[in-house]
Design an enzyme around this catalytic site. Structure first.
Site, PDB file in Angstrom:
ATOM      1  N   LYS A  96     -47.727 125.210  -0.319  1.00  0.00           N
ATOM      2  CA  LYS A  96     -46.492 124.893   0.135  1.00  0.00           C
ATOM      3  C   LYS A  96     -45.459 125.050  -0.791  1.00  0.00           C
ATOM      4  O   LYS A  96     -44.437 125.646  -0.992  1.00  0.00           O
ATOM      5  CB  LYS A  96     -46.177 122.998   0.304  1.00  0.00           C
ATOM      6  CG  LYS A  96     -47.042 122.888   1.444  1.00  0.00           C
ATOM      7  CD  LYS A  96     -46.766 122.151   1.888  1.00  0.00           C
ATOM      8  CE  LYS A  96     -46.965 121.221   3.051  1.00  0.00           C
ATOM      9  NZ  LYS A  96     -48.434 121.029   3.147  1.00  0.00           N
ATOM     10  N   GLU A 118     -37.108 116.959   5.800  1.00  0.00           N
ATOM     11  CA  GLU A 118     -38.352 115.644   5.578  1.00  0.00           C
ATOM     12  C   GLU A 118     -39.610 115.570   4.946  1.00  0.00           C
ATOM     13  O   GLU A 118     -40.575 116.821   4.852  1.00  0.00           O
ATOM     14  CB  GLU A 118     -38.590 115.561   7.424  1.00  0.00           C
ATOM     15  CG  GLU A 118     -39.485 116.487   8.297  1.00  0.00           C
ATOM     16  CD  GLU A 118     -38.978 117.871   8.181  1.00  0.00           C
ATOM     17  OE1 GLU A 118     -38.257 118.548   7.409  1.00  0.00           O
ATOM     18  OE2 GLU A 118     -40.331 118.595   8.137  1.00  0.00           O
ATOM     19  N   SER A 386     -56.277 125.813   1.074  1.00  0.00           N
ATOM     20  CA  SER A 386     -55.156 125.790   0.883  1.00  0.00           C
ATOM     21  C   SER A 386     -54.682 124.654   0.055  1.00  0.00           C
ATOM     22  O   SER A 386     -53.732 124.745  -0.182  1.00  0.00           O
ATOM     23  CB  SER A 386     -54.216 125.488   2.248  1.00  0.00           C
ATOM     24  OG  SER A 386     -54.822 123.565   2.919  1.00  0.00           O
TER      25      SER A 386
HETATM   26  C1  LIG Z   1     -49.135 121.396   5.055  1.00  0.00           C
HETATM   27  C2  LIG Z   1     -50.132 121.467   4.962  1.00  0.00           C
HETATM   28  C3  LIG Z   1     -51.080 122.010   5.839  1.00  0.00           C
HETATM   29  C4  LIG Z   1     -50.828 122.504   6.571  1.00  0.00           C
HETATM   30  O1  LIG Z   1     -49.431 124.059   6.868  1.00  0.00           O
HETATM   31  P1  LIG Z   1     -49.187 124.953   7.692  1.00  0.00           P
HETATM   32  O2  LIG Z   1     -48.357 124.567   7.531  1.00  0.00           O
HETATM   33  O3  LIG Z   1     -50.806 124.495   8.472  1.00  0.00           O
HETATM   34  O4  LIG Z   1     -50.581 125.961   6.441  1.00  0.00           O
HETATM   35  C5  LIG Z   1     -52.378 122.400   5.178  1.00  0.00           C
HETATM   36  N1  LIG Z   1     -52.834 122.737   3.672  1.00  0.00           N
HETATM   37  C6  LIG Z   1     -52.570 121.538   2.627  1.00  0.00           C
HETATM   38  C7  LIG Z   1     -53.310 121.347   2.025  1.00  0.00           C
HETATM   39  C8  LIG Z   1     -51.024 121.167   3.235  1.00  0.00           C
HETATM   40  O5  LIG Z   1     -50.684 120.390   1.809  1.00  0.00           O
END
Ligand SMILES: *Cc1c(COP(=O)(O)O)cnc(C)c1O
Length: 402
Positions: A96, A118, A386
């Site tokens: 993010k 938010e 992610s």
């Molecule tokens: C917020 C988040 C997601 C989901 O958001 P996407 O917009 O679908 O990527 C996925 N993995 C992590 C670690 C997150 O913090």
């Protein structure tokens, strides 16, 4: 590598990816969104902006994030080789930060006095508060009271980072009410404020802009993989909530027809149980939500459905317009992983490789674990990891009685 490449083809000038996207907002807001789009078009081509973002990615976020070959896991599964793109190693622990830095720099460029957003579980809130602290812009985050009580570490971090945290107590006091509350506050001063959306969702230009900022993931990964293996992976996979980490990974591979792209949605407690999953592309239908046309999960009354996932970052009844388009065109395949499979994958990756993934990311890991044994040892699956699982450790330990 330029910080932001040019994607000539998509979306069109009205923000459409085929039938999806656009700006389904009142006229005065459309003007504001067009202003943001124009500012973004200007800033993205500027040398000084490109350089600033590239150097923040390198020296602040810690990019490029490595690709790790999960050898032990691959051997145990006895099939394809699994590789992890380590977005979990970024500053603040997830992907993010990539788009939050971009949004904060855009806010400064546009002379905005405040950034507002938010947050659900607090991941977007922490990343945005971090970026705003760095850039030096006041930041206001709206969060449901129920989530505030559940997500204590992230709440504390946001306070330490100096953002104004607004507790939302109306209704169910979770993400949806937080969105409504933040949006109302934004509408009081859309000239002086920018609403920093947390994924590739909302009205144009956000799906485009957030994708561009996140596309660094796939551009790095494609070059890293080429260099290491003199070829491309056979499969590239990522979890899909709103879809930002997935589109960030997939964009660089869209023209590589031999590379299978797989987005993994949360099947929660089962696709047959309405309200207990969050598989928008697998079970939803084209509709409108939060200013965009996209696949939507709706209840019997045609309202956005209640959704559930073990990973709070994935429970959203809509999905990015570009994913909606990519599903219809067949270029990306969308599959699911259940809460139970995800929990297994979370523990397996932790114990076999010493990497604790975010529960969101563990959905993509679960897909790789399920798929690898059906492939051969000279095939390769690249998983976008992610984020890291520190935030989920206590929950998982309690749930499993560890
Ligand atoms: C917020 C988040 C997601 C989901 O958001 P996407 O917009 O679908 O990527 C996925 N993995 C992590 C670690 C997150 O913090």
């Amino acid at each position: 590598m330029p910080a932001i490449p040019s994607f000539a083809a998509m979306p069109d000038e009205n923000g459409f990816f085929g039938a999806y996207g656009g700006q389904f907002v009142p006229p005065h807001l459309k003007q504001i969104m067009d202003g943001i789009n124009a500012a973004y078009d200007e800033i993205r081509q500027r040398e000084d902006f490109q350089q600033e973002l590239a150097s923040l990615f390198a020296d602040y976020v810690g990019r490029p994030s490595p690709i790790f070959h999960a050898r032990r896991l691959s051997e145990q599964l006895g099939g394809a080789q699994i590789h992890l793109k380590r977005e979990d190693l970024n500053h603040t622990g997830a992907h993010k930060i990539n788009h939050c830095l971009g949004e904060a720099l855009l806010a400064r460029f546009m002379g905005k006095k405040r950034v507002i957003a938010e947050t659900g579980a607090g991941q977007h809130g922490v990343a945005l508060a971090t970026a705003c602290a760095l850039v030096g812009i006041p930041c206001e985050i709206h969060m449901g009271q129920v989530d505030i009580e559940k997500e204590h570490p992230n709440v504390t971090k946001m306070k330490i980072l100096g953002c104004k945290l607004v507790a939302v107590t109306r209704g169910a006091a979770t993400l949806k009410e937080a969105v409504d509350s933040a949006f109302e506050e934004y509408l009081k001063d859309p000239e002086g404020t920018i609403y920093a959306i947390g994924s590739v969702v909302g009205p144009h230009p956000f799906p485009r802009m957030v994708r561009d900022f996140q596309s660094i993931i796939g551009r790095e990964a494609r070059a890293q993989f080429q260099q290491k293996h003199q070829r491309l992976p056979d499969y590239v996979t990522a979890c899909v909530g709103g879809g930002s980490n997935a589109i960030g990974m997939f964009t660089a591979f869209l023209e590589d027809e031999a590379v299978h792209l797989v987005g993994v949605e949360p099947a929660g407690e089962g696709l047959e149980k309405p309200g207990r999953h969050s598989a928008t592309l697998s079970k939803g239908h084209p509709g409108q939500l939060h200013g965009m046309a996209c696949y939507v999960l709706e209840d019997a009354q045609g309202q956005p459905a209640a959704v559930h996932s073990i990973a709070s970052g994935l429970d959203y009844p809509g999905v990015g317009p570009q994913h909606s388009y990519l599903k219809d065109t067949g270029r990306v395949q969308y599959d699911v992983a259940s809460d139970a499979e995800t929990l297994d994958a979370f523990i397996t990756l932790s114990r076999v490789e010493g990497i604790i993934p975010a529960l969101e990311s563990a959905h993509a890991v679960a897909w790789a674990i399920r798929t690898a044994p059906t492939l051969s040892a000279n095939q390769h699956i690249l998983v976008n990891l992610s984020g890291r699982g520190d935030k989920d450790a206590d929950y998982v330990a309690a749930r499993l009685g560890l």
